[in-house]
Scaffold this active site. Sequence first.
Site, PDB file in Angstrom:
ATOM      1  N   ARG A  31       0.827  -1.217   0.000  1.00 22.88           N
ATOM      2  CA  ARG A  31       0.000   0.000   0.000  1.00 22.88           C
ATOM      3  C   ARG A  31       0.860   1.266   0.000  1.00 22.88           C
ATOM      4  O   ARG A  31       0.508   2.255   0.650  1.00 22.88           O
ATOM      5  CB  ARG A  31      -0.949   0.033   1.209  1.00 22.88           C
ATOM      6  CG  ARG A  31      -2.027  -1.020   1.178  1.00 22.88           C
ATOM      7  CD  ARG A  31      -3.153  -0.610   0.243  1.00 22.88           C
ATOM      8  NE  ARG A  31      -4.061  -1.731   0.034  1.00 22.88           N
ATOM      9  CZ  ARG A  31      -5.203  -1.894   0.674  1.00 22.88           C
ATOM     10  NH1 ARG A  31      -5.594  -1.001   1.534  1.00 22.88           N
ATOM     11  NH2 ARG A  31      -5.960  -2.929   0.419  1.00 22.88           N
ATOM     12  N   ARG A  35      -3.917   6.286   0.695  1.00 20.77           N
ATOM     13  CA  ARG A  35      -4.503   7.484   1.324  1.00 20.77           C
ATOM     14  C   ARG A  35      -3.583   8.256   2.261  1.00 20.77           C
ATOM     15  O   ARG A  35      -3.878   9.386   2.607  1.00 20.77           O
ATOM     16  CB  ARG A  35      -5.776   7.082   2.074  1.00 20.77           C
ATOM     17  CG  ARG A  35      -6.933   6.830   1.135  1.00 20.77           C
ATOM     18  CD  ARG A  35      -7.998   6.021   1.806  1.00 20.77           C
ATOM     19  NE  ARG A  35      -7.453   4.720   2.186  1.00 20.77           N
ATOM     20  CZ  ARG A  35      -8.118   3.801   2.842  1.00 20.77           C
ATOM     21  NH1 ARG A  35      -9.330   4.038   3.233  1.00 20.77           N
ATOM     22  NH2 ARG A  35      -7.550   2.645   3.121  1.00 20.77           N
ATOM     23  N   ARG A  44      -8.096  11.316  -5.539  1.00 17.86           N
ATOM     24  CA  ARG A  44      -9.311  10.572  -5.178  1.00 17.86           C
ATOM     25  C   ARG A  44     -10.477  11.486  -4.821  1.00 17.86           C
ATOM     26  O   ARG A  44     -11.623  11.033  -4.776  1.00 17.86           O
ATOM     27  CB  ARG A  44      -9.004   9.619  -4.020  1.00 17.86           C
ATOM     28  CG  ARG A  44      -8.358   8.314  -4.455  1.00 17.86           C
ATOM     29  CD  ARG A  44      -9.388   7.304  -4.945  1.00 17.86           C
ATOM     30  NE  ARG A  44     -10.106   6.685  -3.844  1.00 17.86           N
ATOM     31  CZ  ARG A  44     -11.398   6.797  -3.628  1.00 17.86           C
ATOM     32  NH1 ARG A  44     -12.146   7.510  -4.443  1.00 17.86           N
ATOM     33  NH2 ARG A  44     -11.966   6.192  -2.609  1.00 17.86           N
ATOM     34  N   ASP A  80      -6.528  -3.542  -7.643  1.00 20.91           N
ATOM     35  CA  ASP A  80      -7.066  -4.184  -6.449  1.00 20.91           C
ATOM     36  C   ASP A  80      -7.265  -5.666  -6.731  1.00 20.91           C
ATOM     37  O   ASP A  80      -7.487  -6.056  -7.881  1.00 20.91           O
ATOM     38  CB  ASP A  80      -8.402  -3.557  -6.030  1.00 20.91           C
ATOM     39  CG  ASP A  80      -8.701  -3.845  -4.567  1.00 20.91           C
ATOM     40  OD1 ASP A  80      -8.275  -3.055  -3.710  1.00 20.91           O
ATOM     41  OD2 ASP A  80      -9.316  -4.891  -4.281  1.00 20.91           O
ATOM     42  N   TYR A 157     -14.124 -13.067   0.101  1.00 20.95           N
ATOM     43  CA  TYR A 157     -14.826 -11.810  -0.220  1.00 20.95           C
ATOM     44  C   TYR A 157     -16.099 -12.059  -1.025  1.00 20.95           C
ATOM     45  O   TYR A 157     -17.122 -11.401  -0.827  1.00 20.95           O
ATOM     46  CB  TYR A 157     -13.916 -10.867  -1.006  1.00 20.95           C
ATOM     47  CG  TYR A 157     -13.010 -10.035  -0.119  1.00 20.95           C
ATOM     48  CD1 TYR A 157     -13.539  -9.040   0.693  1.00 20.95           C
ATOM     49  CD2 TYR A 157     -11.652 -10.252  -0.089  1.00 20.95           C
ATOM     50  CE1 TYR A 157     -12.720  -8.278   1.510  1.00 20.95           C
ATOM     51  CE2 TYR A 157     -10.816  -9.491   0.725  1.00 20.95           C
ATOM     52  CZ  TYR A 157     -11.365  -8.511   1.526  1.00 20.95           C
ATOM     53  OH  TYR A 157     -10.561  -7.763   2.341  1.00 20.95           O
TER      54      TYR A 157
HETATM   55  O1  CP3 Z   1       0.111   0.330  -3.261  1.00 20.48           O
HETATM   56  C1  CP3 Z   1      -0.307  -0.863  -3.356  1.00 20.48           C
HETATM   57  O2  CP3 Z   1      -0.077  -1.728  -2.511  1.00 20.48           O
HETATM   58  C2  CP3 Z   1      -1.009  -1.252  -4.637  1.00 20.48           C
HETATM   59  C3  CP3 Z   1      -2.407  -1.191  -4.627  1.00 20.48           C
HETATM   60  C4  CP3 Z   1      -3.265  -2.158  -3.849  1.00 20.48           C
HETATM   61  C5  CP3 Z   1      -4.555  -1.790  -3.401  1.00 20.48           C
HETATM   62  N1  CP3 Z   1      -5.180  -2.902  -2.916  1.00 20.48           N
HETATM   63  C6  CP3 Z   1      -5.123  -0.435  -3.501  1.00 20.48           C
HETATM   64  C7  CP3 Z   1      -6.220  -0.054  -2.594  1.00 20.48           C
HETATM   65  C8  CP3 Z   1      -3.078  -3.506  -3.530  1.00 20.48           C
HETATM   66  C9  CP3 Z   1      -1.854  -4.387  -3.716  1.00 20.48           C
HETATM   67  C10 CP3 Z   1      -4.302  -3.958  -2.960  1.00 20.48           C
HETATM   68  C11 CP3 Z   1      -4.535  -5.354  -2.544  1.00 20.48           C
HETATM   69  C12 CP3 Z   1      -5.711  -5.677  -1.742  1.00 20.48           C
HETATM   70  N2  CP3 Z   1      -6.983  -5.196  -1.890  1.00 20.48           N
HETATM   71  C13 CP3 Z   1      -5.728  -6.660  -0.718  1.00 20.48           C
HETATM   72  C14 CP3 Z   1      -4.544  -7.507  -0.309  1.00 20.48           C
HETATM   73  C15 CP3 Z   1      -3.608  -6.770   0.566  1.00 20.48           C
HETATM   74  C16 CP3 Z   1      -4.109  -6.596   1.973  1.00 20.48           C
HETATM   75  O3  CP3 Z   1      -4.296  -5.436   2.354  1.00 20.48           O
HETATM   76  O4  CP3 Z   1      -4.284  -7.596   2.675  1.00 20.48           O
HETATM   77  C17 CP3 Z   1      -7.030  -6.707  -0.202  1.00 20.48           C
HETATM   78  C18 CP3 Z   1      -7.504  -7.590   0.928  1.00 20.48           C
HETATM   79  C19 CP3 Z   1      -7.818  -5.785  -0.935  1.00 20.48           C
HETATM   80  C20 CP3 Z   1      -9.265  -5.492  -0.807  1.00 20.48           C
HETATM   81  C21 CP3 Z   1      -9.488  -4.102  -0.387  1.00 20.48           C
HETATM   82  N3  CP3 Z   1      -9.332  -3.012  -1.197  1.00 20.48           N
HETATM   83  C22 CP3 Z   1      -9.894  -3.660   0.891  1.00 20.48           C
HETATM   84  C23 CP3 Z   1     -10.171  -4.548   2.085  1.00 20.48           C
HETATM   85  C24 CP3 Z   1      -9.977  -2.271   0.828  1.00 20.48           C
HETATM   86  C25 CP3 Z   1     -10.486  -1.360   1.902  1.00 20.48           C
HETATM   87  C26 CP3 Z   1      -9.581  -1.292   3.048  1.00 20.48           C
HETATM   88  C27 CP3 Z   1      -8.715  -0.107   2.944  1.00 20.48           C
HETATM   89  O5  CP3 Z   1      -7.489  -0.215   3.133  1.00 20.48           O
HETATM   90  O6  CP3 Z   1      -9.308   0.955   2.703  1.00 20.48           O
HETATM   91  C28 CP3 Z   1      -9.567  -1.879  -0.475  1.00 20.48           C
HETATM   92  C29 CP3 Z   1      -9.472  -0.493  -0.969  1.00 20.48           C
HETATM   93  C30 CP3 Z   1      -8.153  -0.049  -1.473  1.00 20.48           C
HETATM   94  N4  CP3 Z   1      -7.341  -0.775  -2.291  1.00 20.48           N
HETATM   95  C31 CP3 Z   1      -7.556   1.219  -1.232  1.00 20.48           C
HETATM   96  C32 CP3 Z   1      -6.348   1.221  -1.917  1.00 20.48           C
HETATM   97  C33 CP3 Z   1      -5.354   2.355  -2.014  1.00 20.48           C
HETATM   98  C34 CP3 Z   1      -8.192   2.373  -0.448  1.00 20.48           C
HETATM   99  C35 CP3 Z   1      -9.378   2.842  -1.203  1.00 20.48           C
HETATM  100  C36 CP3 Z   1      -9.584   4.325  -1.270  1.00 20.48           C
HETATM  101  O7  CP3 Z   1      -8.802   5.048  -1.909  1.00 20.48           O
HETATM  102  O8  CP3 Z   1     -10.625   4.757  -0.743  1.00 20.48           O
END
Ligand code: CP3
Length: 356
Positions: A31, A35, A44, A80, A157
């Site tokens: 990540r 944010r 965003r 994602d 999921y």
């Molecule tokens: O920078 C990076 O790592 C690359 C981008 C990336 C995102 N999601 C962007 C994202 C990666 C590699 C992921 C993987 C992901 N997505 C996982 C596996 C990694 C982990 O955290 O265990 C999972 C479980 C998800 C599913 C997911 N997507 C969730 C549970 C959420 C909400 C939780 C949160 O952190 O807000 C997301 C949203 C998400 N994916 C965001 C980002 C930057 C935040 C969304 C936003 O901008 O509002």
Amino acid sequence: MQIEFPPLQNDTILRAARGEVTSHVPVWIMRQAGRYLPEYRALRATEEFFTVVRTPELATEITLQPIERFPLDAAIIFSDILVVPQAMGLEVQMIKGRGPVFPEPLAHPDDLKRLVEPDVKKELGYVYDALTLTRKTLNGRVPLIGFCGAPWTLMAYMIEGGGSKTFSKSKSWLFKYPKDSHSLLQAITDVLIDYVIAQVDSGAQLIQVFDSWAGLLSPRAFNEFALPYLKQIATALERERPEVPKTVFAKGAHYALESLSEAGYNVVGLDWTMDPRQARERVQGKVALQGNMDPCMLYAPPEAIRQEVKSILQQFGEGGYIANLGHGMHPDHDPEHARVFIESVHEFSQKEHMSL
Ligand code: CP3
């Protein structure tokens, strides 16, 4: 047809993934685009999450934001894991403050009929376009990581419909409907194999598989419902694209470290609950390791972060090591503390420091 890309100037992460000793320990952060960066929040403010993911120019811009700021050793494509359930026919929304939501999750095995066998070239073409554009824009600065969710995590999921405290709906499928669970896991795996191979062909130079919910399973359930599918993905990638290293990050799966080190991956990612020295002993040099500073350590003062980094580097020892956190950045982390983490990995791992 092979796409031509600019030559790579920093391949430390690729060599560390193969177990080599490198001039410094490579570092990236799960990540790292997100944010906690004001420039991410600014973009965003006007664009929906999945619009960004589906627009290669925007995905490239966000992927590069942390690379412009910090001396990172890898970029990870902004996307994602849930784009795969979307391609298989399920709607996914990203709701502010709640995370991902599936309005119509899989409630019963009859619902498997709602899934489609996607043409990944078509349905996920936007990911490949984003990878190609990002790799070109990176211009060889650092390698580009592609990724996918693991079959079990995606299944969780798809049934749960979003995050959950207990994941009891998806876990009960495993025990109530084992045959249907295996059909679903196999269907997801088949899509993922095509998906990650196409990611490599579009520009990904390392593939990471995220099994974020592995820690919910008992060792026996993991061996039956998670591991065989993780192995299938690694085996297919090794057969089809052997030049690209593979990482598996199975969060919470302490018990599975030995089997993960023999699952066909080059690197195993560790969360912060594991002891680096014990992990090294348990994997017996079969894989490189990645991780594992507690993300909450980034709330500490800079000097405490530096001391922790020093200690972690010593515990992992030389070679076959990629520094990272034990899970992703939090939205309220201070970007300057991420910088302290990244820069101190480099500082303390430069060759002349290792002997001190
Ligand atoms: O920078 C990076 O790592 C690359 C981008 C990336 C995102 N999601 C962007 C994202 C990666 C590699 C992921 C993987 C992901 N997505 C996982 C596996 C990694 C982990 O955290 O265990 C999972 C479980 C998800 C599913 C997911 N997507 C969730 C549970 C959420 C909400 C939780 C949160 O952190 O807000 C997301 C949203 C998400 N994916 C965001 C980002 C930057 C935040 C969304 C936003 O901008 O509002």
